[in-house]
Design an enzyme around this catalytic site. Structure first.
Site, mmCIF file in Angstrom:
data_model
loop_
_atom_site.group_PDB
_atom_site.id
_atom_site.type_symbol
_atom_site.label_atom_id
_atom_site.label_comp_id
_atom_site.label_asym_id
_atom_site.label_seq_id
_atom_site.Cartn_x
_atom_site.Cartn_y
_atom_site.Cartn_z
ATOM 1 N N LYS A 78 0.802 -1.228 0.000
ATOM 2 C CA LYS A 78 0.000 0.000 0.000
ATOM 3 C C LYS A 78 0.835 1.279 0.000
ATOM 4 O O LYS A 78 0.397 2.304 -0.499
ATOM 5 C CB LYS A 78 -0.933 0.018 1.217
ATOM 6 C CG LYS A 78 -2.169 -0.849 1.050
ATOM 7 C CD LYS A 78 -3.128 -0.656 2.214
ATOM 8 C CE LYS A 78 -4.445 -1.336 1.932
ATOM 9 N NZ LYS A 78 -5.439 -1.098 2.978
ATOM 10 N N ALA A 114 -6.378 3.393 15.697
ATOM 11 C CA ALA A 114 -5.483 4.359 15.063
ATOM 12 C C ALA A 114 -4.626 3.674 13.996
ATOM 13 O O ALA A 114 -3.568 4.175 13.627
ATOM 14 C CB ALA A 114 -4.599 5.016 16.115
ATOM 15 N N GLY A 115 -5.089 2.518 13.494
ATOM 16 C CA GLY A 115 -4.355 1.797 12.459
ATOM 17 C C GLY A 115 -4.757 2.276 11.066
ATOM 18 O O GLY A 115 -5.289 3.380 10.895
HETATM 19 P P1 NDP Z 1 -4.250 -2.249 12.193
HETATM 20 O O1 NDP Z 1 -3.519 -3.444 12.675
HETATM 21 O O2 NDP Z 1 -3.530 -1.217 11.384
HETATM 22 O O3 NDP Z 1 -4.880 -1.479 13.494
HETATM 23 C C1 NDP Z 1 -5.592 -2.187 14.468
HETATM 24 C C2 NDP Z 1 -6.169 -1.213 15.499
HETATM 25 O O4 NDP Z 1 -6.993 -1.967 16.396
HETATM 26 C C3 NDP Z 1 -5.146 -0.496 16.328
HETATM 27 O O5 NDP Z 1 -5.590 0.801 16.633
HETATM 28 C C4 NDP Z 1 -5.089 -1.362 17.600
HETATM 29 O O6 NDP Z 1 -4.690 -0.650 18.750
HETATM 30 C C5 NDP Z 1 -6.550 -1.719 17.737
HETATM 31 N N1 NDP Z 1 -6.772 -2.925 18.526
HETATM 32 C C6 NDP Z 1 -6.626 -4.218 18.115
HETATM 33 N N2 NDP Z 1 -6.940 -5.063 19.122
HETATM 34 C C7 NDP Z 1 -7.295 -4.295 20.192
HETATM 35 C C8 NDP Z 1 -7.716 -4.582 21.526
HETATM 36 N N3 NDP Z 1 -7.858 -5.838 21.954
HETATM 37 N N4 NDP Z 1 -8.017 -3.545 22.331
HETATM 38 C C9 NDP Z 1 -7.888 -2.275 21.909
HETATM 39 N N5 NDP Z 1 -7.470 -1.923 20.642
HETATM 40 C C10 NDP Z 1 -7.188 -2.931 19.809
HETATM 41 O O7 NDP Z 1 -5.524 -2.799 11.429
HETATM 42 P P2 NDP Z 1 -6.402 -2.036 10.331
HETATM 43 O O8 NDP Z 1 -6.646 -0.650 10.788
HETATM 44 O O9 NDP Z 1 -5.815 -2.244 8.981
HETATM 45 O O10 NDP Z 1 -7.741 -2.903 10.367
HETATM 46 C C11 NDP Z 1 -8.619 -2.847 11.495
HETATM 47 C C12 NDP Z 1 -9.872 -3.642 11.165
HETATM 48 O O11 NDP Z 1 -10.538 -2.990 10.101
HETATM 49 C C13 NDP Z 1 -9.623 -5.086 10.688
HETATM 50 O O12 NDP Z 1 -10.409 -5.948 11.470
HETATM 51 C C14 NDP Z 1 -10.102 -5.133 9.251
HETATM 52 O O13 NDP Z 1 -10.805 -6.320 8.968
HETATM 53 C C15 NDP Z 1 -11.063 -3.957 9.212
HETATM 54 N N6 NDP Z 1 -11.142 -3.344 7.886
HETATM 55 C C16 NDP Z 1 -12.357 -3.349 7.281
HETATM 56 C C17 NDP Z 1 -12.509 -2.788 6.041
HETATM 57 C C18 NDP Z 1 -13.842 -2.824 5.405
HETATM 58 O O14 NDP Z 1 -13.922 -2.490 4.216
HETATM 59 N N7 NDP Z 1 -14.893 -3.171 6.133
HETATM 60 C C19 NDP Z 1 -11.367 -2.138 5.323
HETATM 61 C C20 NDP Z 1 -10.149 -2.149 6.086
HETATM 62 C C21 NDP Z 1 -10.052 -2.747 7.320
HETATM 63 P P3 NDP Z 1 -3.113 -0.461 19.121
HETATM 64 O O15 NDP Z 1 -2.605 0.660 18.254
HETATM 65 O O16 NDP Z 1 -3.163 -0.112 20.572
HETATM 66 O O17 NDP Z 1 -2.461 -1.778 18.834
#
Ligand code: NDP
Length: 283
Positions: A72, A132-133
């Site tokens: 990406k 914040a991902g």
């Molecule tokens: P990233 O790995 O970049 O970010 C994950 C985020 O989730 C971080 O902010 C992380 O926090 C937080 N997180 C994960 N587990 C926990 C927990 N147990 N408690 C608190 N915070 C948590 O992932 P993405 O942003 O790429 O994707 C996130 C979700 O979005 C995925 O499940 C994906 O399937 C979905 N998605 C859906 C799309 C759609 O079209 N519907 C498109 C793109 C993504 P920390 O920073 O603290 O680790």
């Protein structure tokens, strides 16, 4: 184009090993429905093959492609230009090839905003985003460009959360603040839109719940969840029980596909056909 370890990537994105790429199934269902003699293929490309793959797509007359992790960001070096939000995010998931030029877009946030517009106008909204991902970044940038006035990023990792807030305050018109996620988060009164952009609730962790003070979630707030599998998350159920208008994770996925098809073919694809195709994959 998909990732090097394609099966692992699909598992990360959709929560379970899926033999068919759901995006391919969804897009090709739209092509068939609209009588378009087009194909959407899933092709694995290793990082060291990215430059040749992009050049090959252009040479073979592709109208464009989607790309996912790990491409990406690195794909940007091989493009001729970027759309506004892709430039701000520094990430591209959709490339459009027109008149020999490759333009990178990010349709994740745009897809989210399209689904939100079915329920409310983002302009002037105060928005709370959990996460914040990559998903949170795409959604928050696009919401700010659509006129959201204030965005609160609630995240477990302070560094990641503050990094996104700094990006928003530097690059887009909305005012952004960070809230560390400790215990049950109290949603501020006056929030109009509440979004789960974390992976909480993704299969197989279907019983997981966001730590939110549920008394602070009120029926006038629009609630959105990005989790596509299963779309009926605990947040979706809890918000519906409160009377909130709700968008599930299939809404974003379908609408980013609709936008990609429009870029490539010029056709306004029917989202209901595409949603049904996804529901069949996840059933
Ligand atoms: P990233 O790995 O970049 O970010 C994950 C985020 O989730 C971080 O902010 C992380 O926090 C937080 N997180 C994960 N587990 C926990 C927990 N147990 N408690 C608190 N915070 C948590 O992932 P993405 O942003 O790429 O994707 C996130 C979700 O979005 C995925 O499940 C994906 O399937 C979905 N998605 C859906 C799309 C759609 O079209 N519907 C498109 C793109 C993504 P920390 O920073 O603290 O680790």
């Amino acid at each position: 184009m998909a990732a090097l370890n394609f099966k692992q990537e699909l598992t990360a994105a959709f929560g379970q090993p899926i033999s068919e790429n759901p995006t391919q199934v969804m897009v090709e269902a739209a092509y068939r429905h609209h009588g378009l003699d087009w194909r959407y293929l899933t092709i694995e490309v290793a990082p060291e093959g990215l430059a040749a793959a992009v050049a090959g797509a252009k040479a073979m007359g592709f109208r464009g492609f989607n790309c996912t992790i790990p491409h990406k960001v690195s794909v940007i070096d091989h493009l001729d230009g970027l759309g506004e939000s892709a430039e701000v995010m520094g990430a591209v998931n959709c490339v459009v090839i027109e008149d020999g030029k490759l333009i990178g877009q990010n349709t994740d946030g745009k897809g989210f905003v399209s689904s939100l517009r079915e329920l409310c106008d983002p302009a002037g909204q105060r928005v709370v985003i959990f996460g914040a991902g990559g998903a949170a970044r795409a959604i928050s940038v696009e919401l700010a460009l659509a006129g959201a006035s204030h965005i609160t990023i609630v995240n477990r990792s302070v560094e990641r959360g503050e990094g996104l807030v700094d990006l928003l305050n530097d690059r887009v018109p909305a005012e952004a603040t960070f809230a560390a996620w400790e215990g049950d988060y109290v949603i501020p009164a006056g929030a109009g839109v509440v979004i789960n952009a974390t992976s909480i609730g993704l299969f197989p962790d279907v019983d997981a719940r966001l730590a939110i003070d549920m008394d602070s979630l009120t029926g006038d707030m629009v609630v959105a969840d990005v989790i596509p599998n299963p779309p009926l998350t605990n947040l979706v159920k809890d918000a519906r029980a409160k009377g909130c208008p709700v968008i599930d994770g299939l809404g974003m996925l379908v609408n980013q596909g609709v936008i990609g098809i429009k870029y490539w073919t010029g056709v306004d694809a029917d989202p209901t056909v595409m949603r049904q195709a996804l529901e069949d994959v996840f059933a």
